[in-house]
Enzyme design. Structure first.
Site, PDB file in Angstrom:
ATOM      1  N   LYS A 121       0.611  -9.956  -0.471  1.00  0.00           N
ATOM      2  CA  LYS A 121      -0.386 -11.565  -0.117  1.00  0.00           C
ATOM      3  C   LYS A 121      -1.373 -11.547  -1.715  1.00  0.00           C
ATOM      4  CE  LYS A 121      -4.116 -10.951   3.227  1.00  0.00           C
ATOM      5  NZ  LYS A 121      -4.357 -11.499   4.670  1.00  0.00           N
ATOM      6  N   HIS A 158     -13.253   0.511   9.730  1.00  0.00           N
ATOM      7  CA  HIS A 158     -13.194   0.890   8.683  1.00  0.00           C
ATOM      8  C   HIS A 158     -11.543   1.510   8.917  1.00  0.00           C
ATOM      9  CE1 HIS A 158     -12.227   4.078   5.028  1.00  0.00           C
ATOM     10  NE2 HIS A 158     -12.548   4.920   6.463  1.00  0.00           N
ATOM     11  N   SER A 216      -5.359   9.387   6.399  1.00  0.00           N
ATOM     12  CA  SER A 216      -4.504   8.101   6.574  1.00  0.00           C
ATOM     13  C   SER A 216      -3.299   7.920   5.420  1.00  0.00           C
ATOM     14  CB  SER A 216      -5.744   7.483   6.569  1.00  0.00           C
ATOM     15  OG  SER A 216      -6.527   6.946   5.378  1.00  0.00           O
ATOM     16  N   LEU A 217      -3.892   8.230   3.892  1.00  0.00           N
ATOM     17  CA  LEU A 217      -2.917   8.523   3.090  1.00  0.00           C
ATOM     18  C   LEU A 217      -2.151   9.740   3.174  1.00  0.00           C
ATOM     19  CD1 LEU A 217      -5.585   8.007   0.333  1.00  0.00           C
ATOM     20  CD2 LEU A 217      -3.919   6.475   0.797  1.00  0.00           C
ATOM     21  N   THR A 228      -5.045   0.699   0.496  1.00  0.00           N
ATOM     22  CA  THR A 228      -4.887   2.457  -0.225  1.00  0.00           C
ATOM     23  C   THR A 228      -5.528   2.352  -1.463  1.00  0.00           C
ATOM     24  OG1 THR A 228      -2.624   2.718   0.598  1.00  0.00           O
ATOM     25  CG2 THR A 228      -2.792   3.432  -1.452  1.00  0.00           C
ATOM     26  N   GLU A 260     -13.777  17.639   4.512  1.00  0.00           N
ATOM     27  CA  GLU A 260     -14.505  16.042   5.171  1.00  0.00           C
ATOM     28  C   GLU A 260     -15.139  17.057   6.920  1.00  0.00           C
ATOM     29  OE1 GLU A 260     -12.982  12.634   4.221  1.00  0.00           O
ATOM     30  OE2 GLU A 260     -12.602  12.939   1.921  1.00  0.00           O
ATOM     31  N   GLY A 279       1.033  -1.118   0.033  1.00  0.00           N
ATOM     32  CA  GLY A 279       0.070   0.120  -0.165  1.00  0.00           C
ATOM     33  C   GLY A 279       0.486   1.622   0.249  1.00  0.00           C
ATOM     34  N   VAL A 280       0.504   2.034   0.324  1.00  0.00           N
ATOM     35  CA  VAL A 280       0.639   3.449  -0.040  1.00  0.00           C
ATOM     36  C   VAL A 280       1.800   3.865   1.415  1.00  0.00           C
ATOM     37  CG1 VAL A 280      -0.425   5.165   1.884  1.00  0.00           C
ATOM     38  CG2 VAL A 280       1.184   5.785   0.472  1.00  0.00           C
ATOM     39  N   ALA A 281       2.542   3.108   2.058  1.00  0.00           N
ATOM     40  CA  ALA A 281       3.199   3.357   3.145  1.00  0.00           C
ATOM     41  C   ALA A 281       4.805   2.270   2.822  1.00  0.00           C
ATOM     42  CB  ALA A 281       2.821   2.461   4.552  1.00  0.00           C
TER      43      ALA A 281
HETATM   44  C1  SIN Z   1     -14.170   8.590   2.690  1.00  0.00           C
HETATM   45  O1  SIN Z   1     -13.726   8.878   2.145  1.00  0.00           O
HETATM   46  O2  SIN Z   1     -14.975   9.250   3.404  1.00  0.00           O
HETATM   47  C2  SIN Z   1     -12.858   7.849   3.146  1.00  0.00           C
HETATM   48  C3  SIN Z   1     -11.106   8.623   3.331  1.00  0.00           C
HETATM   49  C4  SIN Z   1     -11.050   8.208   4.876  1.00  0.00           C
HETATM   50  O3  SIN Z   1     -11.487   7.283   5.579  1.00  0.00           O
HETATM   51  O4  SIN Z   1     -10.014   8.877   5.453  1.00  0.00           O
END
Ligand code: SIN
Length: 549
Positions: free
Chosen positions: A30, A357, A397-398, A38, A116, A9-11
């Site tokens: 895997k 999540h 998170s990204l 990601t 957001e 993933g990104v990390a």
């Molecule tokens: C979302 O698009 O709501 C998820 C993004 C996130 O988990 O920060």
């Protein structure tokens, strides 16, 4: 080999790029490359807007969302190094969405930024509307593939970390299925092992995470004796699709960023009863509000008992009033997915409910990704630096993966650990499970996932958490019965990981007798700073302790 990176993933990819040129890097994953949390990230990547002032605002938003538990130096690293890491991504070919005028002409290469929950302004970059993770994965992977000394092993899982004198010196690898070459199990030695294997959403029956998210890296670290932290803090995304027969597909928070309302069964916009920021309140607040509204409508219609993480009825996302955004263009992936079920964002109410999540806790590391065992490093969702506290700010998170992946690579190079020869050890021939045994494993996993959702979900209390512990103990016992001889196979490894991660979540959730961020205890509904403004640490001895960082 010099460096083993677990996870693509990104990390993991950002760390691999940082290590390239300084030695051989093997990245194992895997499934096929690209299958990670990601890849499925929709909303975007939060990064301070160009004006310098936004770095401190982003910091304050991150700290506020974390409900008193963000480790400030980690958040400072995240927001101050974020702009540089995102600029690199752009240089390596990531195409974020650009602002246009009303005629569709580009505005001086300016990026579109959305807002957001719990962000004080619009700072979130996105790509292809709602496919940000896929675009970042694509560009990072292409960049990593261009580095001569990075090799990739797809369909490969780590079954054990090798330790010698308290130091991690390598790992055992085996084939994880798929269409690739069925290589025999082997052990590899490395100067450093980085776990960037992501989260563990599959520990819950209801999750937005893909099937690969089984907490493997966290369980491996724990088995090797590394410390975990803040495992009680699992973030429940408020709005996963809640339609019978459909997967719990993520409906991005960016929908609310563009103005979506939440309505209950009676059509009321209920968020005004819960938080002044309404639909853009922090995620934990919105998830609990939805659970409570769903429970209230359940009580009205069926008179069923309260405490119903599993059975709460949905509420609805409503975008029918939005006129200034072309919803199908802005959210092409979500629109196409909903169309399969006969739903249209622009004219239908879309049923939603929370789902597991993102894990804020994980393998405890310092700010450079060092775990509590020498030779072992972790970054991204598998790690816990304290950057998210008790509740992660949306779309951080990204950025976390980029910033702390890069930092981990720097630390690995700075530490310069030598290769340690382990005693030549023949890997014992391991037996795959027979079909009847496989069924027992699947049954144990299914029971565990349901119990976790019922008892360690959005709302928790002591009796439920203890019931969850009993189910986890049954799952361990079922696996122990099969472990009389060495076993192999992906589901076997995943089942063991899920059981261990579930145990760590339950134990930490029981110990934290207060409510904070994503961890809500109905029997201790208030935040208790005097006793619990501390991080939980699950040590080698299996005990949970609370420490100030
Ligand atoms: C979302 O698009 O709501 C998820 C993004 C996130 O988990 O920060």
């Amino acid at each position: 080999m010099d460096f083993l990176v677990v996870g693509a993933g990104v990390a993991g990819l950002r760390a691999a790029v940082g290590l390239a040129g300084q030695g051989d890097v093997l990245v194992v994953t895997k499934e096929s490359l690209g299958e990670s949390n990601t890849h499925y990230a929709q909303g975007g990547i939060a990064v301070a807007a160009e004006d310098g002032e936004d770095v401190s605002l982003h910091l304050e938003d991150t700290v506020r969302a974390g409900d008193g538990l963000v480790y400030r130096p980690a958040a400072e690293a995240l927001v101050s190094e974020g702009p540089l890491r995102v600029a690199e991504l752009i240089e390596w070919g990531t195409n974020f969405d650009l602002a246009t005028d009303s005629e569709g002409r580009r505005l001086n290469g300016q990026f579109l930024r959305t807002r957001e929950g719990a962000h004080s302004l619009a700072r979130i970059l996105h790509a292809n509307g709602d496919a940000t993770g896929a675009e970042i994965s694509r560009a990072l992977l292409a960049h990593a593939r261009g580095q001569k000394c990075i090799r990739f092993a797809e369909w490969t899982q780590v079954t054990r970390l090798l330790t010698e004198g308290g130091r991690v010196v390598g790992a055992e690898l085996e084939c994880a299925g798929g269409t690739g070459a069925q290589e025999p199990p082997r052990s590899v030695r490395a100067r450093a092992v980085l776990l960037a294997s992501g989260g563990a959403g599959q520990v819950y029956a209801e999750t937005t995470n893909p099937a690969v998210a089984t907490g493997d890296g966290i369980a491996l670290a724990r088995e090797a004796g590394a410390e975990l932290a803040d495992m009680e803090f699992y973030q429940f995304h408020p709005t996963a699709l809640a339609l019978a027969g459909a997967p719990r597909f993520l409906l991005s928070e960016a929908l609310r960023g563009e103005g979506a309302y939440l309505r209950n069964e009676r059509g009321e916009r209920f968020m005004e009863r819960y938080h002044p920021l309404l639909e853009l309140a922090p995620r934990d607040v919105v998830a609990r509000a939805i659970a409570r509204e769903g429970m209230a409508s359940q009580d009205r219609t069926s008179g069923e008992a309260k405490n119903a993480n599993p059975g709460t009825r949905p509420v609805y996302l409503d975008m029918r009033h939005i006129r200034n955004v072309d919803l199908h263009r802005r959210f092409p992936g979500i629109s196409a997915f909903l169309a399969r079920y006969g739903l249209d964002l622009a004219c239908d109410l879309v049923p939603v409910r929370p789902a597991a999540h993102y894990l804020m806790g994980g393998i405890r590391t310092d700010l450079a990704g060092r775990a509590s065992l020498a030779g072992l490093y972790a970054a991204g969702e598998a790690a816990c630096t304290g950057v998210h506290g008790a509740n992660r700010l949306a779309s951080n998170s990204l950025l976390e993966g980029l910033v702390f992946g890069a930092r981990a690579a720097q630390a690995i190079l700075a530490d310069g650990l030598p290769l340690v020869r382990v005693r030549a050890e023949r890997l014992q021939a391991a037996k795959p499970l027979r079909p009847a045994e496989e069924q027992r494993v699947e049954d144990a996993i299914a029971g565990l996932r349901s119990a976790m959702w019922a008892h360690a979900g959005v709302l928790r209390e002591e009796s439920g958490l203890r019931a969850g512990m009993a189910v986890q103990a049954e799952c361990e016992a079922a696996l122990a019965q099969l472990a009389g001889q060495p076993r192999s196979g992906r589901r076997w490894t995943e089942a063991r990981a899920l059981s261990r991660v579930a145990g760590a979540i339950l134990q930490s959730a029981l110990a934290r007798r207060e409510s904070r961020g994503a961890h809500f205890r109905s029997d201790h509904p208030r935040r208790d700073d005097e006793n619990f403004q501390k991080h939980s640490e699950l040590g080698r001895d299996g005990r949970v302790q609370f420490e100030k960082w």
